[in-house]
Scaffold this active site. Structure first.
Site, mmCIF file in Angstrom:
data_model
loop_
_atom_site.group_PDB
_atom_site.id
_atom_site.type_symbol
_atom_site.label_atom_id
_atom_site.label_comp_id
_atom_site.label_asym_id
_atom_site.label_seq_id
_atom_site.Cartn_x
_atom_site.Cartn_y
_atom_site.Cartn_z
ATOM 1 N N ARG A 141 0.799 -1.234 0.000
ATOM 2 C CA ARG A 141 0.000 0.000 0.000
ATOM 3 C C ARG A 141 0.832 1.285 0.000
ATOM 4 N NH1 ARG A 141 -3.973 -0.134 4.690
ATOM 5 N NH2 ARG A 141 -2.847 -1.931 5.490
ATOM 6 N N THR A 159 4.019 -14.243 9.782
ATOM 7 C CA THR A 159 4.837 -13.757 10.904
ATOM 8 C C THR A 159 5.465 -14.913 11.687
ATOM 9 O OG1 THR A 159 2.807 -13.620 12.216
ATOM 10 C CG2 THR A 159 3.574 -11.583 11.199
ATOM 11 N N GLU A 202 -7.069 -13.927 14.292
ATOM 12 C CA GLU A 202 -6.850 -12.919 13.254
ATOM 13 C C GLU A 202 -8.187 -12.444 12.699
ATOM 14 O OE1 GLU A 202 -3.889 -11.491 12.371
ATOM 15 O OE2 GLU A 202 -3.322 -12.562 14.173
ATOM 16 N N ASN A 212 32.906 46.055 4.832
ATOM 17 C CA ASN A 212 31.625 46.280 4.172
ATOM 18 C C ASN A 212 31.748 45.767 2.739
ATOM 19 O OD1 ASN A 212 29.271 47.348 2.977
ATOM 20 N ND2 ASN A 212 29.163 48.829 4.671
ATOM 21 N N ARG A 261 38.926 49.186 -13.569
ATOM 22 C CA ARG A 261 37.820 49.182 -14.531
ATOM 23 C C ARG A 261 38.151 50.200 -15.601
ATOM 24 N NH1 ARG A 261 34.554 52.113 -10.042
ATOM 25 N NH2 ARG A 261 34.915 54.276 -10.619
HETATM 26 C C1 UD1 Z 1 -0.196 -8.870 12.495
HETATM 27 C C2 UD1 Z 1 -0.772 -9.805 13.565
HETATM 28 C C3 UD1 Z 1 -2.063 -9.222 14.101
HETATM 29 C C4 UD1 Z 1 -1.813 -7.837 14.653
HETATM 30 C C5 UD1 Z 1 -1.184 -6.957 13.603
HETATM 31 C C6 UD1 Z 1 -0.765 -5.652 14.206
HETATM 32 C C7 UD1 Z 1 -0.073 -12.020 12.895
HETATM 33 C C8 UD1 Z 1 -0.504 -13.290 12.261
HETATM 34 N N1 UD1 Z 1 -1.010 -11.079 12.966
HETATM 35 O O1 UD1 Z 1 -1.138 -8.877 11.442
HETATM 36 O O2 UD1 Z 1 -2.570 -10.064 15.116
HETATM 37 O O3 UD1 Z 1 -3.021 -7.287 15.125
HETATM 38 O O4 UD1 Z 1 0.003 -7.570 13.042
HETATM 39 O O5 UD1 Z 1 -0.318 -4.793 13.212
HETATM 40 O O6 UD1 Z 1 1.055 -11.902 13.304
HETATM 41 N N2 UD1 Z 1 6.257 -9.882 8.284
HETATM 42 C C9 UD1 Z 1 7.395 -10.592 7.968
HETATM 43 N N3 UD1 Z 1 7.270 -11.748 7.283
HETATM 44 C C10 UD1 Z 1 6.074 -12.247 6.908
HETATM 45 C C11 UD1 Z 1 4.925 -11.514 7.235
HETATM 46 C C12 UD1 Z 1 5.037 -10.339 7.942
HETATM 47 O O7 UD1 Z 1 8.503 -10.173 8.303
HETATM 48 O O8 UD1 Z 1 6.050 -13.307 6.288
HETATM 49 C C13 UD1 Z 1 6.387 -8.621 9.032
HETATM 50 C C14 UD1 Z 1 5.836 -7.432 8.295
HETATM 51 O O9 UD1 Z 1 6.859 -6.782 7.554
HETATM 52 C C15 UD1 Z 1 5.355 -6.558 9.428
HETATM 53 C C16 UD1 Z 1 4.948 -7.558 10.504
HETATM 54 O O10 UD1 Z 1 5.624 -8.762 10.193
HETATM 55 O O11 UD1 Z 1 6.395 -5.767 9.947
HETATM 56 C C17 UD1 Z 1 3.450 -7.771 10.566
HETATM 57 O O12 UD1 Z 1 3.024 -8.301 9.337
HETATM 58 P P1 UD1 Z 1 1.627 -7.925 8.702
HETATM 59 O O13 UD1 Z 1 1.481 -8.628 7.408
HETATM 60 O O14 UD1 Z 1 1.426 -6.472 8.702
HETATM 61 O O15 UD1 Z 1 0.654 -8.627 9.751
HETATM 62 P P2 UD1 Z 1 -0.852 -8.296 9.959
HETATM 63 O O16 UD1 Z 1 -1.648 -9.110 9.016
HETATM 64 O O17 UD1 Z 1 -1.074 -6.843 9.980
#
Ligand code: UD1
Ligand code: MG
Length: 459
Positions: free
Chosen positions: A15, A79, A155, A378, A441
């Site tokens: 986004r 995550t 989630e 100056n 000059r």
């Molecule tokens: C996650 C949480 C959610 C929480 C929310 C808060 C999980 C499953 N869900 O959701 O409960 O309310 O954050 O913002 O954890 N990232 C990685 N590798 C990946 C996926 C994500 O490094 O494979 C990093 C992203 O860069 C980011 C963070 O993990 O910094 C969170 O990932 P994001 O995809 O935003 O998770 P949400 O779906 O928002």
């Protein structure tokens, strides 16, 4: 007890609609990830790991030299999968604090409290109550009340309509006992709405094992807001700027409007400092007592002496301004400009790598580059130092009490002797003696009996 800190930064940031990795976008002159690293640096002895994926090369070069170690996650399967990549590197015991590279304004005290709440024994979650919890993982508790025991996180996409009404959400930050974390992430499954390995599933595992789960509440949402879009980034920027402005106001700095103030670095200000609207401060800036900064100045890495007045629309970078000096409007001080006390630099004057001694003045439309200017000099309108011969830079030395007329060109290297005067329009290529008038000059002549040409008659 060992403290490992993991910063998740592998996500794509779709986004943002940007070619650059999300965590490298700037907030107040520093990358989002840089803010988080600045906070973790305050957490005492620890090891820091950054999970990289999208834009990994750029993110990894950005963290070089910070002491943090990158661990790649390719591809990004959630995550929980991210944490699976890092667990082999973590200590066997102790606490692992998990932060997000795109949640820049988490404060050290909050992160420290989270790690302490874990204490290597409990699973500590940072949660917050939001009016609109859409998209977030909801905290499931025994009984409906907030006081109930935490049972798990569901989630948003997996939640039923009743669960979606829960307003207490997981912020994405937690602290877990490291040994248990290793066990839990190894057991994660991806049989959910998004087909991802959810880190949040470890909460139910902890409950099942009888490991205590505690929820630490964040009260200030600014600390836990993530950046997913330019709109959210701009919102956090304003909140951060407002926080900085309030700190300065409380310290006695008079900002004409805290909503029109930007600090991208650090600003140290003395007593009775006034800053008008629309100014931007970058790097490290120091303002002495009674300094006044006019509207719309951009000031970077500068020291401004007591009582100096910087008039509107002035640009200052890498310069020192002496006490009581007057600068601007529309002046430009470039790196290496050192103005003594009571120096006056007026409109459309550019000064670079030059020293002006006490009381020297260049009030209009002038250039001083690689010059050493004496006291009370100056320097006339439209005069310049020709400091560059196309290959090398040369110095111009102007002695005390010299008057340089208007529209002079001082071809460096050249020295103007103390107390001397240079006549307007002179092009000076040789040193001038002290105390004398030097003019270089074409002489003015008037032709007696000269008549204007007249138009030839046609036909
Ligand atoms: C996650 C949480 C959610 C929480 C929310 C808060 C999980 C499953 N869900 O959701 O409960 O309310 O954050 O913002 O954890 N990232 C990685 N590798 C990946 C996926 C994500 O490094 O494979 C990093 C992203 O860069 C980011 C963070 O993990 O910094 C969170 O990932 P994001 O995809 O935003 O998770 P949400 O779906 O928002
Ligand atoms: Mg998110």
């Amino acid at each position: 007890m060992a403290l490992d800190i993991v910063i998740m930064a592998a996500g794509k940031g779709t986004r943002m609609k940007s070619r650059h990795p999300k965590v490298l976008h700037q907030l107040a002159g520093r990358s989002l990830l840089g803010h988080v690293l600045g906070t973790t640096a305050q957490l005492g002895e620890h090891h820091c790991w950054v999970i990289t994926g999208h834009g990994a090369d750029a993110v990894e070069s950005a963290i070089a030299g910070t002491g943090a170690v990158s661990v790649r996650q390719m591809p990004q399967l959630g995550t929980g999968h991210a944490i699976q990549q890092v667990v082999p590197h973590l200590a066997d015991q102790g606490t692992t604090l998990i932060l997000n590279g795109d949640v820049p304004l988490i404060e050290a005290a909050t992160a420290r409290a989270l790690a302490q709440a874990c204490g290597g024994e409990r699973l500590a979650l940072l949660t917050i109550v939001l009016d609109d919890a859409t998209g977030y993982g909801r905290i499931l508790r025994s009984g409906d009340a907030m006081g109930g025991r935490v049972l798990g996180i569901v989630e948003h996409k997996d939640a039923n309509p009743r669960q979606r009404e829960i307003r207490e959400v997981y912020t994405g930050m937690m602290a877990a006992p490291t040994a248990a974390l290793k066990r839990w992430v190894a057991a994660l499954k991806n049989d959910n709405a998004q087909g991802e390995f959810y880190l949040t599933d470890i909460v139910a595992m902890a409950v099942e094992e009888g490991v205590p789960v505690v929820a630490t509440h964040a009260t200030d949402d600014t600390e836990v807001l993530g950046v997913n879009s330019p709109l959210q980034l701009a919102d956090l920027e304003r909140r951060f700027q407002r926080r900085q402005a309030d700190t300065l106001l409380e310290a006695g700095v008079r900002l004409a409007d805290p909503a029109r103030f930007d600090l991208r670095g650090t600003l140290a200000a003395g007593q009775d400092v006034e800053i008008d609207v629309g100014c931007v401060f970058e790097g490290t800036v120091t303002l002495g007592d009674e300094v006044r900064i006019g509207a719309h100045c951009v000031i970077r890495d500068a020291v401004i002496g007591a009582g100096a007045v910087i008039h509107p629309f002035t640009h200052i970078e890498g310069a020192t301004v002496g006490a009581g000096a007057l600068v601007g409007p529309y002046a430009r001080l470039r790196p290496g400009a050192v103005l003594g006390e009571q120096v006056h630099i007026g409109n459309f004057v550019e000064v670079k790598n030059s020293t002006l001694a006490k009381g020297a003045k260049a009030n209009h439309l002038a250039y001083l580059g690689d010059a050493t200017v004496g006291e009370r000099v100056n320097y006339g309108a439209g005069s310049i130092t020709a400091n560059y011969d196309g290959a090398n830079k040369h110095r111009t030395v102007i002695g005390d009490d010299v008057h340089i007329g208007s529209n002079c060109v001082l071809i460096a290297p050249v020295t103007i002797g103390a107390g001397g005067t240079v006549g307007g329009g002179s092009t000076i290529s040789k040193d001038t003696p002290p105390g004398q008038l030097s003019v270089a000059r074409g002489r003015q002549v008037s032709i007696v009996g000269w008549t204007r040409p007249v138009k030839a008659k046609k036909g």
